[in-house]
Motif scaffolding. Structure first.
Motif, PDB file in Angstrom:
ATOM      1  N   VAL A 139      43.054  -2.014  16.917  1.00 43.29           N
ATOM      2  CA  VAL A 139      41.810  -1.418  17.390  1.00 43.29           C
ATOM      3  C   VAL A 139      40.662  -2.126  16.688  1.00 43.29           C
ATOM      4  O   VAL A 139      40.666  -2.244  15.460  1.00 43.29           O
ATOM      5  CB  VAL A 139      41.756   0.090  17.097  1.00 43.29           C
ATOM      6  CG1 VAL A 139      40.431   0.670  17.540  1.00 43.29           C
ATOM      7  CG2 VAL A 139      42.897   0.800  17.797  1.00 43.29           C
ATOM      8  N   PRO A 140      39.673  -2.665  17.423  1.00 43.80           N
ATOM      9  CA  PRO A 140      38.554  -3.354  16.767  1.00 43.80           C
ATOM     10  C   PRO A 140      37.837  -2.452  15.773  1.00 43.80           C
ATOM     11  O   PRO A 140      37.836  -1.228  15.896  1.00 43.80           O
ATOM     12  CB  PRO A 140      37.649  -3.737  17.952  1.00 43.80           C
ATOM     13  CG  PRO A 140      38.557  -3.752  19.139  1.00 43.80           C
ATOM     14  CD  PRO A 140      39.586  -2.700  18.883  1.00 43.80           C
ATOM     15  N   ARG A 141      37.235  -3.066  14.796  1.00 45.10           N
ATOM     16  CA  ARG A 141      36.550  -2.332  13.753  1.00 45.10           C
ATOM     17  C   ARG A 141      35.409  -1.490  14.343  1.00 45.10           C
ATOM     18  O   ARG A 141      34.623  -1.986  15.139  1.00 45.10           O
ATOM     19  CB  ARG A 141      35.976  -3.303  12.706  1.00 45.10           C
ATOM     20  CG  ARG A 141      35.271  -2.624  11.532  1.00 45.10           C
ATOM     21  CD  ARG A 141      34.778  -3.661  10.537  1.00 45.10           C
ATOM     22  NE  ARG A 141      34.100  -3.041   9.423  1.00 45.10           N
ATOM     23  CZ  ARG A 141      34.707  -2.584   8.337  1.00 45.10           C
ATOM     24  NH1 ARG A 141      36.013  -2.695   8.237  1.00 45.10           N
ATOM     25  NH2 ARG A 141      34.017  -2.032   7.351  1.00 45.10           N
ATOM     26  N   GLY A 142      35.346  -0.241  13.935  1.00 43.55           N
ATOM     27  CA  GLY A 142      34.312   0.662  14.410  1.00 43.55           C
ATOM     28  C   GLY A 142      34.698   1.453  15.640  1.00 43.55           C
ATOM     29  O   GLY A 142      34.005   2.402  16.001  1.00 43.55           O
ATOM     30  N   CYS A 143      35.781   1.064  16.316  1.00 36.79           N
ATOM     31  CA  CYS A 143      36.215   1.784  17.512  1.00 36.79           C
ATOM     32  C   CYS A 143      36.950   3.069  17.123  1.00 36.79           C
ATOM     33  O   CYS A 143      37.458   3.206  16.015  1.00 36.79           O
ATOM     34  CB  CYS A 143      37.113   0.902  18.375  1.00 36.79           C
ATOM     35  SG  CYS A 143      36.262  -0.516  19.103  1.00 36.79           S
ATOM     36  N   VAL A 144      37.023   3.993  18.078  1.00 39.09           N
ATOM     37  CA  VAL A 144      37.624   5.295  17.847  1.00 39.09           C
ATOM     38  C   VAL A 144      38.617   5.583  18.959  1.00 39.09           C
ATOM     39  O   VAL A 144      38.317   5.382  20.141  1.00 39.09           O
ATOM     40  CB  VAL A 144      36.550   6.409  17.796  1.00 39.09           C
ATOM     41  CG1 VAL A 144      37.188   7.771  17.614  1.00 39.09           C
ATOM     42  CG2 VAL A 144      35.550   6.138  16.682  1.00 39.09           C
ATOM     43  N   HIS A 145      39.813   6.062  18.591  1.00 42.35           N
ATOM     44  CA  HIS A 145      40.800   6.493  19.580  1.00 42.35           C
ATOM     45  C   HIS A 145      40.380   7.828  20.175  1.00 42.35           C
ATOM     46  O   HIS A 145      39.767   8.664  19.521  1.00 42.35           O
ATOM     47  CB  HIS A 145      42.177   6.631  18.931  1.00 42.35           C
ATOM     48  CG  HIS A 145      42.984   5.370  18.962  1.00 42.35           C
ATOM     49  ND1 HIS A 145      43.421   4.807  20.133  1.00 42.35           N
ATOM     50  CD2 HIS A 145      43.429   4.564  17.977  1.00 42.35           C
ATOM     51  CE1 HIS A 145      44.116   3.710  19.870  1.00 42.35           C
ATOM     52  NE2 HIS A 145      44.135   3.540  18.561  1.00 42.35           N
ATOM     53  N   SER A 146      40.772   8.041  21.427  1.00 44.05           N
ATOM     54  CA  SER A 146      40.405   9.287  22.097  1.00 44.05           C
ATOM     55  C   SER A 146      41.146  10.487  21.537  1.00 44.05           C
ATOM     56  O   SER A 146      40.715  11.626  21.725  1.00 44.05           O
ATOM     57  CB  SER A 146      40.699   9.172  23.597  1.00 44.05           C
ATOM     58  OG  SER A 146      42.081   8.950  23.810  1.00 44.05           O
ATOM     59  N   CYS A 147      42.274  10.268  20.855  1.00 46.37           N
ATOM     60  CA  CYS A 147      43.063  11.385  20.340  1.00 46.37           C
ATOM     61  C   CYS A 147      43.000  11.500  18.825  1.00 46.37           C
ATOM     62  O   CYS A 147      43.797  12.225  18.221  1.00 46.37           O
ATOM     63  CB  CYS A 147      44.516  11.252  20.790  1.00 46.37           C
ATOM     64  SG  CYS A 147      45.302   9.713  20.279  1.00 46.37           S
ATOM     65  N   VAL A 148      42.074  10.788  18.186  1.00 44.85           N
ATOM     66  CA  VAL A 148      41.932  10.836  16.727  1.00 44.85           C
ATOM     67  C   VAL A 148      40.656  11.597  16.385  1.00 44.85           C
ATOM     68  O   VAL A 148      39.583  11.300  16.924  1.00 44.85           O
ATOM     69  CB  VAL A 148      41.889   9.409  16.128  1.00 44.85           C
ATOM     70  CG1 VAL A 148      41.647   9.467  14.629  1.00 44.85           C
ATOM     71  CG2 VAL A 148      43.183   8.675  16.422  1.00 44.85           C
ATOM     72  N   SER A 149      40.781  12.571  15.506  1.00 44.09           N
ATOM     73  CA  SER A 149      39.623  13.381  15.133  1.00 44.09           C
ATOM     74  C   SER A 149      38.616  12.549  14.345  1.00 44.09           C
ATOM     75  O   SER A 149      38.982  11.645  13.589  1.00 44.09           O
ATOM     76  CB  SER A 149      40.068  14.584  14.298  1.00 44.09           C
ATOM     77  OG  SER A 149      40.732  14.150  13.113  1.00 44.09           O
ATOM     78  N   VAL A 150      37.349  12.866  14.528  1.00 44.54           N
ATOM     79  CA  VAL A 150      36.257  12.138  13.878  1.00 44.54           C
ATOM     80  C   VAL A 150      35.538  13.086  12.929  1.00 44.54           C
ATOM     81  O   VAL A 150      35.219  14.226  13.290  1.00 44.54           O
ATOM     82  CB  VAL A 150      35.276  11.583  14.931  1.00 44.54           C
ATOM     83  CG1 VAL A 150      34.151  10.812  14.259  1.00 44.54           C
ATOM     84  CG2 VAL A 150      36.012  10.698  15.924  1.00 44.54           C
ATOM     85  N   ALA A 151      35.300  12.609  11.724  1.00 45.96           N
ATOM     86  CA  ALA A 151      34.621  13.437  10.731  1.00 45.96           C
ATOM     87  C   ALA A 151      33.125  13.499  11.022  1.00 45.96           C
ATOM     88  O   ALA A 151      32.543  12.503  11.476  1.00 45.96           O
ATOM     89  CB  ALA A 151      34.855  12.881   9.331  1.00 45.96           C
ATOM     90  N   PRO A 152      32.490  14.629  10.792  1.00 48.37           N
ATOM     91  CA  PRO A 152      31.030  14.714  10.999  1.00 48.37           C
ATOM     92  C   PRO A 152      30.299  13.741  10.087  1.00 48.37           C
ATOM     93  O   PRO A 152      30.737  13.467   8.966  1.00 48.37           O
ATOM     94  CB  PRO A 152      30.712  16.177  10.646  1.00 48.37           C
ATOM     95  CG  PRO A 152      32.009  16.901  10.747  1.00 48.37           C
ATOM     96  CD  PRO A 152      33.069  15.918  10.376  1.00 48.37           C
ATOM     97  N   PRO A 153      29.187  13.179  10.536  1.00 52.14           N
ATOM     98  CA  PRO A 153      28.458  12.207   9.711  1.00 52.14           C
ATOM     99  C   PRO A 153      27.765  12.874   8.532  1.00 52.14           C
ATOM    100  O   PRO A 153      27.395  14.046   8.585  1.00 52.14           O
ATOM    101  CB  PRO A 153      27.440  11.610  10.694  1.00 52.14           C
ATOM    102  CG  PRO A 153      27.224  12.704  11.697  1.00 52.14           C
ATOM    103  CD  PRO A 153      28.532  13.420  11.831  1.00 52.14           C
ATOM    104  N   LYS A 154      27.608  12.105   7.456  1.00 52.55           N
ATOM    105  CA  LYS A 154      26.888  12.584   6.277  1.00 52.55           C
ATOM    106  C   LYS A 154      25.414  12.197   6.388  1.00 52.55           C
ATOM    107  O   LYS A 154      25.086  11.068   6.741  1.00 52.55           O
ATOM    108  CB  LYS A 154      27.490  11.984   5.005  1.00 52.55           C
ATOM    109  CG  LYS A 154      28.923  12.428   4.738  1.00 52.55           C
ATOM    110  CD  LYS A 154      29.434  11.834   3.439  1.00 52.55           C
ATOM    111  CE  LYS A 154      30.862  12.295   3.148  1.00 52.55           C
ATOM    112  NZ  LYS A 154      31.376  11.716   1.882  1.00 52.55           N
TER     113      LYS A 154
END
Length: 196
Positions: free
Chosen positions: A56-71
């Motif tokens: 997966v290219p750097r910075g990309c996100v999988h559709s089934c992977v949870s994302v942490a809220p930004p700080k």
């Protein structure tokens, strides 16, 4: 005839053939695809990666992977980094702008003029970074929910090969900062994706 039942010589109705079995399981040649195209957003481009590749290219996100809220970024910390290490772009690395950080590092803060302009626009810069981070998080969560709902409605398993690629909207103030000290070299044109 003796009045008994006559034998039925008609052919049995056609039965659909089941998929070939190998090792007790059906052979699946292709993974289930998205039922329909999910539109891109301002900050994310949706694409379907190869099911046989885990890269997966750097910075990309999988559709089934949870994302942490930004700080949330601090204006005070950004000012301190700009005053102390602004010539090497430390405040841009802190704000999640590595490309600007690298440009400042090799040009000594755009010959100092970039650091001076950043001190003037720092409140707007930090506010914009925090706003974009919130919008990115909201949009990626919405895309994940949209894809999950489509898969559920069509009876498909979770889509593991749908990837969100981050987009970088251009900003007018950033273009002016690049134009003021290095306009003759065309830095602002490269930033605006207009190399010609």
């Amino acid at each position: 005839t003796n009045g008994g039942p006559t034998p039925n010589n008609s052919a049995p109705p056609h039965q659909p053939q089941s998929p070939p079995i190998m090792g007790g399981a059906s052979v699946v040649t292709q993974p289930p695809a998205m039922p329909q195209r999910v539109p891109d957003t301002k900050y994310w481009r949706v694409f379907q990666a190869s099911p046989f590749s885990t890269y997966v290219p750097r910075g990309c996100v999988h559709s089934c992977v949870s994302v942490a809220p930004p700080k949330k970024k601090s204006l005070l910390e950004a000012y301190i980094l700009c005053l102390v290490l602004g010539l090497v772009g430390a405040h841009h690395f802190y704000l999640g702008r590595p490309k600007y950080g690298v440009a400042y590092f090799f040009t000594f803060g755009l010959c100092g003029m970039g650091v001076f302009l950043d001190l003037l626009r720092m409140p707007c810069l930090v506010s914009r970074v925090n706003k974009e981070s919130r919008e990115r998080y909201t949009q990626v969560m919405g895309l994940q929910q949209q894809i999950a709902q489509q898969q559920t409605q069509h009876g498909l398993p979770p889509a593991t090969n749908i990837v969100f690629m981050p987009m970088e909207p251009r900003n007018l103030s950033d273009a002016y900062v690049l134009w003021f000290p290095f306009g003759l070299l065309g830095f602002h044109h490269f930033y605006l994706r207009n190399p010609g």
